[in-house]
Design a protein around this motif. Structure first.
Motif, short mmCIF file in Angstrom:
data_model
loop_
_atom_site.label_atom_id
_atom_site.label_comp_id
_atom_site.label_asym_id
_atom_site.label_seq_id
_atom_site.Cartn_x
_atom_site.Cartn_y
_atom_site.Cartn_z
N TYR A 826 52.77 -8.68 0.24
CA TYR A 826 52.40 -9.72 1.20
C TYR A 826 51.08 -10.40 0.84
CZ TYR A 826 49.72 -5.69 2.87
OH TYR A 826 48.91 -4.61 2.95
N LYS A 827 50.41 -10.05 -0.28
CA LYS A 827 49.11 -10.64 -0.59
C LYS A 827 48.75 -10.46 -2.05
CE LYS A 827 45.47 -8.05 -0.12
NZ LYS A 827 45.47 -7.33 -1.40
N GLU A 828 47.85 -11.32 -2.52
CA GLU A 828 47.23 -11.17 -3.82
C GLU A 828 45.97 -10.30 -3.67
OE1 GLU A 828 48.03 -12.28 -6.96
OE2 GLU A 828 49.97 -12.74 -6.05
N PRO A 829 45.51 -9.63 -4.72
CA PRO A 829 44.27 -8.84 -4.61
C PRO A 829 43.06 -9.75 -4.48
CG PRO A 829 45.02 -8.90 -6.89
CD PRO A 829 46.11 -9.54 -6.07
N VAL A 830 42.04 -9.27 -3.76
CA VAL A 830 40.78 -10.01 -3.67
C VAL A 830 39.78 -9.36 -4.62
CG1 VAL A 830 41.25 -10.59 -1.27
CG2 VAL A 830 39.85 -8.60 -1.78
N PRO A 831 38.82 -10.11 -5.12
CA PRO A 831 37.81 -9.54 -6.03
C PRO A 831 36.99 -8.45 -5.33
CG PRO A 831 37.78 -11.93 -6.10
CD PRO A 831 38.64 -11.56 -4.94
N HIS A 832 36.35 -7.62 -6.14
CA HIS A 832 35.54 -6.53 -5.60
C HIS A 832 34.46 -7.04 -4.64
CE1 HIS A 832 32.86 -3.03 -5.49
NE2 HIS A 832 31.89 -3.85 -5.88
N ALA A 833 33.75 -8.08 -5.04
CA ALA A 833 32.66 -8.60 -4.20
C ALA A 833 33.18 -9.09 -2.85
CB ALA A 833 31.92 -9.73 -4.92
N GLU A 834 34.36 -9.74 -2.85
CA GLU A 834 34.93 -10.23 -1.60
C GLU A 834 35.36 -9.05 -0.72
OE1 GLU A 834 36.44 -12.93 1.30
OE2 GLU A 834 34.95 -13.04 -0.32
N ALA A 835 35.95 -8.03 -1.31
CA ALA A 835 36.34 -6.84 -0.54
C ALA A 835 35.11 -6.18 0.08
CB ALA A 835 37.08 -5.85 -1.43
N LEU A 836 34.02 -6.14 -0.67
CA LEU A 836 32.78 -5.54 -0.17
C LEU A 836 32.25 -6.35 1.01
CD1 LEU A 836 31.35 -3.01 -1.26
CD2 LEU A 836 29.71 -4.52 -2.39
N ARG A 837 32.33 -7.67 0.89
CA ARG A 837 31.85 -8.53 1.99
C ARG A 837 32.67 -8.33 3.26
NH1 ARG A 837 33.35 -12.79 4.57
NH2 ARG A 837 35.21 -13.06 3.26
N ILE A 838 34.01 -8.26 3.11
CA ILE A 838 34.89 -8.09 4.28
C ILE A 838 34.60 -6.76 4.97
CG2 ILE A 838 37.29 -7.80 4.98
CD1 ILE A 838 38.06 -9.72 2.71
N ILE A 839 34.47 -5.70 4.19
CA ILE A 839 34.22 -4.38 4.79
C ILE A 839 32.84 -4.34 5.43
CG2 ILE A 839 33.88 -1.94 4.22
CD1 ILE A 839 36.09 -2.20 2.15
N THR A 840 31.85 -4.96 4.79
CA THR A 840 30.49 -4.97 5.36
C THR A 840 30.47 -5.69 6.70
OG1 THR A 840 29.54 -4.92 3.14
CG2 THR A 840 28.11 -5.63 4.93
N GLU A 841 31.21 -6.81 6.80
CA GLU A 841 31.27 -7.55 8.07
C GLU A 841 31.92 -6.72 9.18
OE1 GLU A 841 33.30 -11.16 7.24
OE2 GLU A 841 31.57 -12.13 6.28
N ALA A 842 32.78 -5.76 8.80
CA ALA A 842 33.45 -4.90 9.80
C ALA A 842 32.67 -3.63 10.09
CB ALA A 842 34.85 -4.54 9.30
#
Length: 904
Positions: A826-842
């Motif tokens: 259901y999705k393409e992978p996101v880059p490491h930096a973007e994944a880190l940003r999403i988790i940090t915001e949560a």
């Protein structure tokens, strides 16, 4: 050649469905048997046997659930992998019932041949693991039975060893080791004045004159008769022991110093009045006694023994054949000392060599200025005090006059004083000289080094001059006693030391919980028993092509740790392969095939290289060399070495069996996790990545956060075993939902969320059967709670904050990071930096803030693991069916950023 497939029993009352599955399974290479209901299926299983059963749930006579229960409870049916098939409308309700009845897999009609075959292949992997586990369990049972027989024999031997180890051979009294053990026990049981402990230290006066005048046989007779007199004069609860040489110790519980003084008077009069008849001569014997009672200022039994000994020395100093109480000792010392300097310039009798009247020689190695001042006490007592360098501690010493005591202050770096201590212990001039280590503070590692180099005493540098003098006197006394011993007495002492060492070794092996502890105790015992300065233990690597040093003694020995030798082409390797010991006592006996690496490992002759053999299998090699006395290995030496090697081999095999059992258990858990992952066809290495990410987070928390007190090695070990099961409940989710490209509907998301409760319930059933499997309890927590949110908005229970189990909070971060950075249908992978940003915001909403901080501190490790374990590199290895799914997941039209609520 393709291995034969398993025999499969297909059970269905629908002839079309039966023939459909039979045809496809036979085409896939399986041997297929059929039955139309549960009763017929049981008859087939009992008559012909099958490894896998595929059964419909709805059948007449005996349905699929009843068949599952019958299979699991029937003693005549071995382990069978059972897959149940349900109709779509009832699938969700029947899923839990099927697993409760004993099913291993679940399929929903209409059946797809590819899905059925994939499930059966997963079942075959479980059957292979189960078969391996049964074989290993049989091996464990056989080994345990043999160990039980060996333990029975050992217990009988230990009982005899204990009798020998706790009794003095000459007098039959309790020996030094046992009375010290009793004192230690009494010290812990008695903490107040109402339960006082009193010690009487008793020494025969002028005992050396008896030996010199009448011979050692007369001395032995005097010791035996004195022991009998002491036993006759004391009561049953008053413990009498021979403490060493002509010294005895009496331990009194619940006794004051006054009562001890009364008993001491009885003992003195009884010994004085007895007389000893020896070959027509009546030998008159007197004793000096020191009495001490535990006081609030005493911190250990050593303090009580020291007080009794000081009182004994005072009694001898006052003229012998008398009693001195420790409570009056301070006044006596004040009469002898003035600001720490002895008034009389002549050395006391116990610091003078008998016959020559030479004062004791004390060697002090590179002391600090403060400790040099303390050593002035020894000089004022008449001792010959000499100072030397730490780099060469025996430089300048007269080769014909060895020191009587060596004092070695500990300096930094530790390698300097350890090298100096080993030099003193291994050089002929000082090999038998008592060695006292003097440290600023006694830390565990210092005590361990003292044990390894066989130091005779360990003290703090700021001890009083009087305590320094007392300790030196004791060591000088031991030195003089050793020099006066006959060869037979020395041999008896050696045998007693060896027996005590072997007894303690056997006791320690039983208590060892790790292979490292087994190796450490083995090399330490072999070093003590054979007087080898260097002992090494070598174990084979998994390929059995190399022997790796698992442990070694000495400064050079510690540098050998981790070194490896080839099995083919080395002397230890030949011993390992042939199982025949190698004893080299002379340089000319060295084999011509000796290599430099062999010489580094074996050292100079004499040395012994002996295999550790258990059940006709060689498990490793022990090497002992650089003997302190330089004597060749022969006779009892080789018997001791063989006994130690055999006991060590049994302990090594025991730990290998335990480790194999744990590895098999972990393999089964991992296989179950991979079964669940197989349903989700695009997750690739998801289980491995989440497990490694979770372990990285746990170690980071242990090292740097407020959670460090909750996380230890056991927590991390359990987490690594439990994390693979976090999505086990997905076996209950229909393929249409699990592999759907794009977003899930609300109803589909609700169905997907049930995997947490289903997984927890499934694992809990195993926990109920195996309540001591700690990692499974953690697996229940993780399976149920890894989708809970820190603010309480998660599922299935809406738990919040630190009420969510820590293990589940760790896996939650690891799971979402992997979901974000990995490709899904259901999705393409996101880059490491973007994944880190999403988790940090949560952080603080979905995730524990401490865990998010830990992730950011170890983000480089996460990025490297995600790259190394990426699924993209395996696209070319997928089957034709999996490849189509893989392409579909790579071409699905999904947004660049995926909401965290969709990362299931």
């Amino acid at each position: 050649m393709t291995p034969p497939r398993s025999r499969v029993l297909v059970v269905d009352d629908d002839p079309d469905a039966l023939h459909f599955l039979q045809a496809h399974l036979e085409q896939a290479g399986y041997e297929v048997l059929t039955a139309t209901d549960g009763c017929e299926a049981l008859h087939v299983l009992l008559d012909q046997g099958c490894q896998i059963v595929v059964t419909d749930l709805a059948m007449p006579s005996m349905d699929g659930l009843a068949l599952c229960r019958a299979i699991r409870t029937h003693e005549g049916i071995p382990f069978v992998y059972v897959v149940v098939v349900a109709e779509q409308p009832q699938a969700e309700n029947q899923l839990i019932q099927a697993f409760e009845a004993g099913a291993d897999g679940f399929l929903v009609k209409p059946l797809r041949p590819g899905a059925v075959i994939a499930r059966l292949r997963g079942g075959e992997r479980v059957l292979r693991v189960h078969s391996d586990l049964e074989r290993q369990n049989r091996e464990v049972h056989r080994t345990n039975a043999e160990l039980a027989v060996a333990n029975t024999r050992l217990e009988d031997a230990y009982a005899e060893l204990r009798r020998l180890a706790t009794r003095d051979e000459l007098t039959g009294l309790t020996n030094r080791w046992d009375i010290l053990r009793q004192l230690e026990s009494a010290w812990g049981d008695n903490t107040g004045d109402a339960n006082a402990i009193t010690c009487i230290s008793l020494d025969l006066d002028h005992f050396k004159n008896v030996n010199d005048t009448y011979g050692h046989a007369a001395g032995d007779a005097v010791l035996r008769e004195t022991a009998k007199t002491l036993l006759r004069t004391t009561r049953e609860n008053e413990r009498v022991a021979r403490f060493g040489g002509e010294e005895f110790l009496i331990l009194l519980k619940n006794t004051t110093e006054s009562d001890g003084s009364i008993l001491a008077s009885r003992l003195r009069l009884a010994v004085e009045s007895q007389g000893v008849e020896f070959r027509g001569h009546t030998l008159g014997i007197t004793v000096s006694l020191g009495v001490a009672t535990r006081t609030p200022g005493m911190k250990s039994p050593d303090d009580l023994l020291r007080a009794a000994d000081e009182a004994l020395y005072a009694a001898k100093y006052q003229g012998r054949n008398r009693i001195c109480l420790a409570s009056t000792l301070n006044a006596h010392l004040r009469s002898r000392f003035d600001t720490g300097v002895v008034q009389s310039p002549s050395p006391p009798q116990d610091l003078v060599h008998p016959g020559t009247e030479r004062p004791a020689r004390i060697l002090v190695v590179e002391p600090s200025s403060a400790f040099r001042e303390r050593c002035g006490m020894l000089d004022s007592e008449g001792c010959e005090v000499q100072f030397s360098s730490l780099d060469d501690p025996i430089e300048g010493l007269d080769p014909s006059s060895a020191p009587d005591v060596v004092l070695l202050p500990l300096v930094e770096p530790a390698s300097r004083w350890i090298a100096a201590a080993e030099c003193l212990k291994y050089r002929d001039l000082t090999a038998e000289t008592p060695l006292m280590l003097v440290a600023d503070c006694i830390r565990p590692e210092v005590a361990q080094h003292a044990i390894e180099i066989h130091a005779d005493d360990l003290a703090v540098a700021d001890m009083s001059p009087q305590e320094l003098l007392f300790r030196v006197k004791r060591l000088v006394k031991d030195r003089l006693k050793f020099q006066s011993l006959t060869a037979a007495e020395i041999e008896r002492g050696v045998q007693k030391r060896v027996m005590n060492g072997l007894f303690e070794f056997a006791r320690q092996l039983v208590a060892c919980r790790t292979m490292k502890a087994v190796i450490q105790h083995t090399i330490h015992t072999l070093s003590n028993v054979t007087q080898c300065r260097r002992v090494s233990a070598l174990l084979p690597d998994p390929s059995k092509e190399l022997l790796v040093v698992a442990g070694s003694t000495g400064t050079i020995g510690r540098q050998l740790a981790g070194m490896s030798l080839p099995v083919n082409g080395s002397i230890p390797g030949e011993v390992f392969q042939d199982g025949v010991p190698l004893i080299i006592n002379r340089p000319e006996d060295l084999p011509e095939s000796l290599r430099p690496s062999d010489l580094l490992m074996l050292g100079e002759p004499p040395f012994v290289c002996i295999p550790m053999i258990e059940e006709h299998a060689t498990l490793g090699v022990l090497i002992g060399g650089f003997r302190r006395d330089g004597k060749p290995f022969a006779g009892t030496d080789l018997e001791y070495v063989d006994l130690i090697a055999n006991d060590a081999a049994a302990a090594v095999r025991k730990h290998q069996v335990v480790r194999s059992r744990e590895e098999a258990r972990d393999a089964i858990v991992f296989a179950l996790a991979k079964l669940a992952e197989h349903r989700d066809s695009d997750t690739g290495h998801h289980v491995e990545r989440v497990t490694k990410f979770s372990a990285v987070l746990a170690r980071e928390l242990h090292e740097s956060s407020s959670y460090s007190g909750l996380i230890d090695d056991r927590f991390i070990r359990d987490l690594e075993r439990a994390a693979p099961l976090h999505d086990i409940g997905k076996v209950a989710i229909p393929d249409s939902i699990l592999n759907k490209p794009g977003r899930l509907t609300d109803e589909e998301m609700q169905a997907m969320r049930t995997h947490t409760a289903i997984g927890a319930h499934t694992i809990q059933e195993v926990v109920d059967l195996v309540p001591h499997a700690g990692f499974l309890k953690m697996a229940v927590e993780i399976a149920r709670s890894h989708h809970e949110w820190f603010n309480g908005n998660g599922y299935p229970d809406g738990t919040r904050g630190r009420e969510i189990p820590l293990s589940a909070r760790v896996v939650a971060v690891a799971d979402v990071y992997d979901a974000l950075t990995s490709r899904r249908v259901y999705k393409e992978p996101v880059p490491h930096a973007e994944a880190l940003r999403i988790i940090t915001e949560a952080s603080g909403t979905q995730f524990d803030p401490e865990l998010v901080k830990a992730l950011r501190r170890r983000e480089k490790t996460f990025e490297r693991l995600a790259r190394v374990l990426s699924d993209d590199t395996e696209a070319e290895q997928l089957s034709s069916i999996d490849r189509r799914i893989w392409r579909r997941s790579h071409t699905a039209d999904s947004g660049a950023s995926v909401p965290l609520s969709q990362t299931t």
